[in-house]
Design an enzyme around this catalytic site. Structure first.
Site, short mmCIF file in Angstrom:
data_model
loop_
_atom_site.label_atom_id
_atom_site.label_comp_id
_atom_site.label_asym_id
_atom_site.label_seq_id
_atom_site.Cartn_x
_atom_site.Cartn_y
_atom_site.Cartn_z
CG ASP A 175 -1.88 -1.19 1.19
OD1 ASP A 175 -3.09 -1.02 1.26
OD2 ASP A 175 -1.36 -2.33 1.09
CD GLU A 192 -1.87 -2.87 -6.45
OE1 GLU A 192 -2.71 -3.49 -5.76
OE2 GLU A 192 -2.08 -1.73 -6.91
O1 TRH Z 1 4.70 -6.04 0.41
P1 TRH Z 1 3.71 -6.65 -0.48
O2 TRH Z 1 3.37 -8.04 -0.22
O3 TRH Z 1 2.38 -5.79 -0.46
C1 TRH Z 1 1.09 -6.32 -0.41
C2 TRH Z 1 0.33 -6.11 -1.67
O4 TRH Z 1 0.39 -4.81 -2.15
C3 TRH Z 1 -1.10 -6.48 -1.45
O5 TRH Z 1 -1.86 -6.22 -2.61
C4 TRH Z 1 -1.64 -5.68 -0.30
O6 TRH Z 1 -2.95 -5.95 -0.08
C5 TRH Z 1 -0.81 -6.02 0.91
O7 TRH Z 1 0.52 -5.66 0.68
C6 TRH Z 1 -1.30 -5.31 2.13
O8 TRH Z 1 4.25 -6.59 -2.00
P2 TRH Z 1 4.38 -5.38 -3.02
O9 TRH Z 1 3.06 -4.86 -3.42
O10 TRH Z 1 5.26 -5.85 -4.06
O11 TRH Z 1 5.12 -4.24 -2.20
C7 TRH Z 1 6.47 -4.28 -1.88
C8 TRH Z 1 7.06 -2.90 -1.98
O12 TRH Z 1 8.36 -2.89 -1.42
C9 TRH Z 1 7.21 -2.41 -3.41
O13 TRH Z 1 6.93 -1.03 -3.49
C10 TRH Z 1 8.69 -2.63 -3.70
C11 TRH Z 1 9.26 -2.33 -2.36
N1 TRH Z 1 10.59 -2.90 -2.10
C12 TRH Z 1 11.65 -2.03 -1.91
O14 TRH Z 1 11.48 -0.79 -2.02
N2 TRH Z 1 12.88 -2.55 -1.62
C13 TRH Z 1 13.11 -3.87 -1.54
O15 TRH Z 1 14.24 -4.29 -1.28
C14 TRH Z 1 12.00 -4.76 -1.79
C15 TRH Z 1 12.22 -6.25 -1.75
C16 TRH Z 1 10.76 -4.23 -2.05
#
Ligand code: TRH
Length: 385
Positions: free
Chosen positions: A21, A280
């Site tokens: 989010d 996402e």
């Molecule tokens: O963390 P998530 O599992 O988020 C989830 C989904 O958005 C889901 O739809 C929602 O309902 C739930 O949260 C509450 O996976 P997502 O969406 O890939 O988010 C990870 C974020 O972290 C993304 O913006 C990329 C960022 N990120 C970094 O900035 N640095 C890193 O090293 C990594 C591994 C990720």
């Protein structure tokens, strides 16, 4: 880009249980500020989680400027006394605005355009609901539902100006990639090696695949950002692991990466042959990486997420040959069911050239009608006419 009027923006976001989010809200804030020159305030309830993906942020500071965006700590007991709404107010993922904010919006001389930014889904019903207006039950306010999506009749997907060209240059630039890996003490990628990134929830299928890779004919280097899947990785490697460490078993070497900022995470995705992503935002970024990826979708009750997974696959697989499409579907199902990954992976390995080619072409198909930032700005401008 067409000329964009300067508007002020408030984005409200609560952190649920992961980084998705805030990841999307932060990306949207940066897209609006950097590419459209818009002043943005981002209100977030959990600065500690936010700072994991934005290390420049001070989690103790209630008001700060990061990357040209004003970040405000949003505490639930905040009375919002004196709050002056921006011209556009975005409620990210139905996080529910405080009553005082809604009252202030209704009392504004020019009532703000109020958007509920929804979760991403490739399901067909999204097209019917995108842009729908919902009048407030008591106040003279209208909320519009803005749905990200994969077709022209949705809000699209967030992508910065020039990102695809920057990524293509990076993927040609072996020196830059070597320097990037060196920052983590990781050797540069060798031509006869598989380099994969693994960002996933807890997943028994990851154990199956990692186990299989221990006897792969090609060495496999697996980059694992610290987080939920690490217990599965440790079980296969037979030892506890933390960020900065690596371990080898047979043909498999695992490197555990610290969480980085979003831009560095993009570089990881761009520098690997295959990416395992989740939720996402990393799912969208893997698409911009132009490389094959497997999606671990956020699990929901009653397996509602499997319907979403299939809806995405049916979009994604249009234009791929039947064998690759069926291998991709089988591997995606195995990954999300948590079993059957080895057989599915072996089938998919046979289709790698086609999968690679499709991954390279896919971003152009999605970005033909502009990204989510562009579509959102146009949507707001149409409401203001
Ligand atoms: O963390 P998530 O599992 O988020 C989830 C989904 O958005 C889901 O739809 C929602 O309902 C739930 O949260 C509450 O996976 P997502 O969406 O890939 O988010 C990870 C974020 O972290 C993304 O913006 C990329 C960022 N990120 C970094 O900035 N640095 C890193 O090293 C990594 C591994 C990720």
């Amino acid at each position: 880009m067409p000329h964009t009027a300067r508007l002020s923006w408030d984005i409200f976001c609560t952190v649920i249980d992961n980084y998705g989010d805030i990841g999307v809200a932060w990306r949207l804030a940066r897209r609006l500020a950097h590419d459209f020159g818009q002043p943005v305030r981002l209100w977030v309830d959990d600065l500690a989680s936010f700072s994991r993906i934005a290390p420049l942020l001070d989690p103790a500071s209630p008001l700060q400027q990061v990357d040209d965006i004003e970040i405000r700590r949003w505490s639930q007991d905040d009375g919002f006394a004196g709050y002056q709404p921006a011209q556009v107010v975005i409620e990210a993922f139905g996080c529910r605005l405080p009553e005082a904010v809604e009252q202030a919006m209704a009392a504004s001389a020019t009532v703000p355009v109020w958007i509920n930014l929804e979760y991403l889904s490739a399901e067909d019903w999204v097209e019917g609901c995108h842009g729908m207006a919902s009048p407030h039950p008591r106040l003279p306010l209208t909320k519009y539902f803005f749905f990200p999506g994969f077709s022209d009749r949705t809000g699209g997907l967030l992508c910065e100006d020039g990102l695809i060209a920057t990524r293509q240059r990076w993927q040609q630039d072996k020196l830059a990639q070597r320097a990037f890996w060196q920052m983590f003490d990781i050797p540069e990628k060798q031509p006869e090696e598989w380099r994969v990134s693994l960002f996933a929830y807890e997943n028994p299928a990851a154990r199956e695949l990692l186990e299989y890779w221990t006897s792969s004919p090609m060495p496999v280097h697996c980059m694992v950002p610290e987080g939920k899947v690490l217990a599965d990785v440790e079980a296969v490697l037979g030892q506890p692991l933390q960020a900065g460490q690596h371990a080898t078993r047979g043909a498999l070497t695992v490197h555990v990466l610290p969480m980085t900022d979003q831009d560095s995470y993009d570089l990881t995705l761009w520098s690997c042959d295959i990416n395992f992503v989740r939720g996402e935002d990393s799912f969208v970024r893997a698409q911009w990486a132009g490389r094959p990826f497997i999606w671990h979708i956020y699990p929901q009750e009653d397996a509602a997420h499997m319907v979403k997974l299939d809806a995405f696959l049916s979009h994604y697989c249009r234009g791929i040959d039947a064998e690759t499409a069926s291998a991709l579907q089988a591997a995606s199902h195995a990954w999300n069911h948590g079993q059957g990954m080895v057989a599915a992976w072996q089938q998919l390995e046979n289709c790698l050239p086609q999968w690679h080619q499709h991954s390279r072409n896919w971003p152009d198909k999605l970005l033909k009608q502009g990204d989510l930032g562009m579509r959102l700005v146009q949507f707001i401008q149409n409401r203001l006419k």
